[in-house]
Design a protein around this motif. Structure first.
Motif, PDB file in Angstrom:
ATOM      1  N   ALA A  80      -6.564 -31.243 -46.167  1.00  0.00           N
ATOM      2  CA  ALA A  80      -7.322 -32.477 -45.955  1.00  0.00           C
ATOM      3  C   ALA A  80      -8.377 -32.280 -44.868  1.00  0.00           C
ATOM      4  CB  ALA A  80      -6.392 -33.628 -45.590  1.00  0.00           C
ATOM      5  N   ALA A  81      -8.025 -31.539 -43.811  1.00  0.00           N
ATOM      6  CA  ALA A  81      -8.981 -31.269 -42.734  1.00  0.00           C
ATOM      7  C   ALA A  81     -10.139 -30.420 -43.246  1.00  0.00           C
ATOM      8  CB  ALA A  81      -8.288 -30.575 -41.569  1.00  0.00           C
ATOM      9  N   VAL A  82      -9.811 -29.409 -44.061  1.00  0.00           N
ATOM     10  CA  VAL A  82     -10.871 -28.559 -44.635  1.00  0.00           C
ATOM     11  C   VAL A  82     -11.773 -29.396 -45.533  1.00  0.00           C
ATOM     12  CG1 VAL A  82     -11.285 -26.664 -46.251  1.00  0.00           C
ATOM     13  CG2 VAL A  82      -9.592 -26.406 -44.445  1.00  0.00           C
ATOM     14  N   GLN A  83     -11.169 -30.231 -46.365  1.00  0.00           N
ATOM     15  CA  GLN A  83     -11.966 -31.094 -47.244  1.00  0.00           C
ATOM     16  C   GLN A  83     -12.823 -32.048 -46.428  1.00  0.00           C
ATOM     17  OE1 GLN A  83      -9.141 -32.970 -49.838  1.00  0.00           O
ATOM     18  NE2 GLN A  83      -8.982 -31.197 -51.195  1.00  0.00           N
ATOM     19  N   ALA A  84     -12.252 -32.593 -45.351  1.00  0.00           N
ATOM     20  CA  ALA A  84     -13.019 -33.511 -44.501  1.00  0.00           C
ATOM     21  C   ALA A  84     -14.186 -32.779 -43.852  1.00  0.00           C
ATOM     22  CB  ALA A  84     -12.111 -34.118 -43.430  1.00  0.00           C
ATOM     23  N   ARG A  85     -13.948 -31.529 -43.383  1.00  0.00           N
ATOM     24  CA  ARG A  85     -15.034 -30.739 -42.795  1.00  0.00           C
ATOM     25  C   ARG A  85     -16.126 -30.468 -43.825  1.00  0.00           C
ATOM     26  NH1 ARG A  85     -11.771 -26.641 -41.267  1.00  0.00           N
ATOM     27  NH2 ARG A  85     -10.372 -27.633 -39.824  1.00  0.00           N
ATOM     28  N   GLU A  86     -15.694 -30.072 -45.032  1.00  0.00           N
ATOM     29  CA  GLU A  86     -16.673 -29.796 -46.093  1.00  0.00           C
ATOM     30  C   GLU A  86     -17.460 -31.052 -46.437  1.00  0.00           C
ATOM     31  OE1 GLU A  86     -14.349 -28.225 -49.280  1.00  0.00           O
ATOM     32  OE2 GLU A  86     -14.133 -26.253 -48.349  1.00  0.00           O
ATOM     33  N   ARG A  87     -16.762 -32.166 -46.530  1.00  0.00           N
ATOM     34  CA  ARG A  87     -17.434 -33.439 -46.846  1.00  0.00           C
ATOM     35  C   ARG A  87     -18.407 -33.813 -45.727  1.00  0.00           C
ATOM     36  NH1 ARG A  87     -19.750 -36.626 -50.281  1.00  0.00           N
ATOM     37  NH2 ARG A  87     -19.425 -38.815 -49.895  1.00  0.00           N
ATOM     38  N   SER A  88     -17.973 -33.579 -44.486  1.00  0.00           N
ATOM     39  CA  SER A  88     -18.839 -33.871 -43.344  1.00  0.00           C
ATOM     40  C   SER A  88     -20.095 -33.010 -43.395  1.00  0.00           C
ATOM     41  CB  SER A  88     -18.059 -33.627 -42.045  1.00  0.00           C
ATOM     42  OG  SER A  88     -18.909 -33.720 -40.941  1.00  0.00           O
ATOM     43  N   GLU A  89     -19.919 -31.729 -43.671  1.00  0.00           N
ATOM     44  CA  GLU A  89     -21.076 -30.825 -43.779  1.00  0.00           C
ATOM     45  C   GLU A  89     -21.988 -31.249 -44.923  1.00  0.00           C
ATOM     46  OE1 GLU A  89     -22.251 -28.307 -41.903  1.00  0.00           O
ATOM     47  OE2 GLU A  89     -20.721 -28.932 -40.483  1.00  0.00           O
ATOM     48  N   GLN A  90     -21.370 -31.617 -46.042  1.00  0.00           N
ATOM     49  CA  GLN A  90     -22.160 -32.064 -47.189  1.00  0.00           C
ATOM     50  C   GLN A  90     -22.958 -33.314 -46.837  1.00  0.00           C
ATOM     51  OE1 GLN A  90     -19.822 -33.185 -50.599  1.00  0.00           O
ATOM     52  NE2 GLN A  90     -21.602 -33.582 -51.866  1.00  0.00           N
ATOM     53  N   LEU A  91     -22.308 -34.265 -46.175  1.00  0.00           N
ATOM     54  CA  LEU A  91     -23.005 -35.486 -45.771  1.00  0.00           C
ATOM     55  C   LEU A  91     -24.110 -35.181 -44.768  1.00  0.00           C
ATOM     56  CD1 LEU A  91     -20.037 -37.995 -45.456  1.00  0.00           C
ATOM     57  CD2 LEU A  91     -21.797 -37.944 -47.218  1.00  0.00           C
ATOM     58  N   ARG A  92     -23.847 -34.233 -43.847  1.00  0.00           N
ATOM     59  CA  ARG A  92     -24.877 -33.834 -42.889  1.00  0.00           C
ATOM     60  C   ARG A  92     -26.088 -33.243 -43.600  1.00  0.00           C
ATOM     61  NH1 ARG A  92     -21.243 -31.226 -39.438  1.00  0.00           N
ATOM     62  NH2 ARG A  92     -20.549 -32.917 -38.146  1.00  0.00           N
ATOM     63  N   ARG A  93     -25.798 -32.360 -44.577  1.00  0.00           N
ATOM     64  CA  ARG A  93     -26.900 -31.753 -45.335  1.00  0.00           C
ATOM     65  C   ARG A  93     -27.678 -32.814 -46.111  1.00  0.00           C
ATOM     66  NH1 ARG A  93     -22.967 -27.813 -46.350  1.00  0.00           N
ATOM     67  NH2 ARG A  93     -22.516 -28.729 -48.376  1.00  0.00           N
ATOM     68  N   GLU A  94     -26.940 -33.716 -46.776  1.00  0.00           N
ATOM     69  CA  GLU A  94     -27.603 -34.784 -47.530  1.00  0.00           C
ATOM     70  C   GLU A  94     -28.455 -35.652 -46.604  1.00  0.00           C
ATOM     71  OE1 GLU A  94     -24.617 -36.982 -49.609  1.00  0.00           O
ATOM     72  OE2 GLU A  94     -24.158 -35.320 -50.969  1.00  0.00           O
ATOM     73  N   TYR A  95     -27.913 -35.971 -45.421  1.00  0.00           N
ATOM     74  CA  TYR A  95     -28.663 -36.776 -44.454  1.00  0.00           C
ATOM     75  C   TYR A  95     -29.931 -36.053 -44.031  1.00  0.00           C
ATOM     76  CZ  TYR A  95     -29.932 -38.899 -40.005  1.00  0.00           C
ATOM     77  OH  TYR A  95     -30.623 -39.478 -38.984  1.00  0.00           O
ATOM     78  N   LYS A  96     -29.790 -34.743 -43.735  1.00  0.00           N
ATOM     79  CA  LYS A  96     -30.953 -33.963 -43.313  1.00  0.00           C
ATOM     80  C   LYS A  96     -31.984 -33.890 -44.435  1.00  0.00           C
ATOM     81  CE  LYS A  96     -32.394 -29.537 -41.498  1.00  0.00           C
ATOM     82  NZ  LYS A  96     -32.229 -28.130 -41.694  1.00  0.00           N
ATOM     83  N   ASP A  97     -31.512 -33.660 -45.667  1.00  0.00           N
ATOM     84  CA  ASP A  97     -32.430 -33.597 -46.806  1.00  0.00           C
ATOM     85  C   ASP A  97     -33.163 -34.919 -47.001  1.00  0.00           C
ATOM     86  OD1 ASP A  97     -31.620 -31.004 -47.197  1.00  0.00           O
ATOM     87  OD2 ASP A  97     -30.268 -31.469 -48.880  1.00  0.00           O
TER      88      ASP A  97
END
Length: 170
Positions: A80-97
């Protein structure tokens, strides 16, 4: 539905079975019963040892189950922590894009506005230049006409003087 004249022995009753006993509970009950029956025998220490062993085995099994559950929970938590980190990174990338896209769109709109403003300024400058040219050409025509009018007036004055100076015609 039954009528009021039905005999009581005919009424159906449902049997509720007692809660089933686990194998461990059955063994423990059996050992306790043997211990109670043979309390004075020489088998009592052996039965007590069996009771303790069964109890210890049960506790060990429960501890192993708890440990296995805890290990499973730990693995699930890590996943769950790994998934949360991945989701966080994905959201960060989407936000930056999205942020970059909005900034680029803003820059394009600003460039478009600046270009449109420059075009309007160029058109105004062209219109102003044409207007100044027409004004200067009109001023030139006016000046020419004034000079021409002055010349005509001077010619008229001279013609009038020459008529006045001329001898009267008989």
């Amino acid at each position: 539905m039954m009528a009021d004249d039905t005999p009581p022995w005919f009424i159906k009753t449902t049997h509720i079975a007692p809660k089933p006993m686990s194998i461990h509970a059955f063994k423990m009950a059996l050992l306790r019963k043997r211990l109670a029956v043979s309390a004075s025998d020489e088998d009592a220490p052996m039965i007590k040892a069996e009771l303790n062993a069964a109890s210890n085995k049960r506790m060990q099994k429960e501890l192993m189950e708890k440990y296995a559950n805890a290990a499973e929970d730990a693995v699930e938590t890590k996943e769950a922590a790994v998934q949360a980190r991945e989701r966080s990174e994905q959201l960060r990338r989407e936000y930056k894009d999205e942020k970059d896209a909005i900034q680029q769109k803003g820059a394009r709109e600003q460039e478009t506005r600046a270009k449109a403003l420059q075009d309007r300024e160029a058109k105004r400058a062209e219109q102003k230049r044409k207007l100044q040219e027409s004004v200067s050409s009109l001023e030139t025509k006016r000046t020419k006409n004034l000079l021409s009018l002055k010349q005509v007036l001077n010619d008229h004055k001279e013609a009038k003087r020459s008529l006045e100076d001329a001898p009267p015609a008989i």
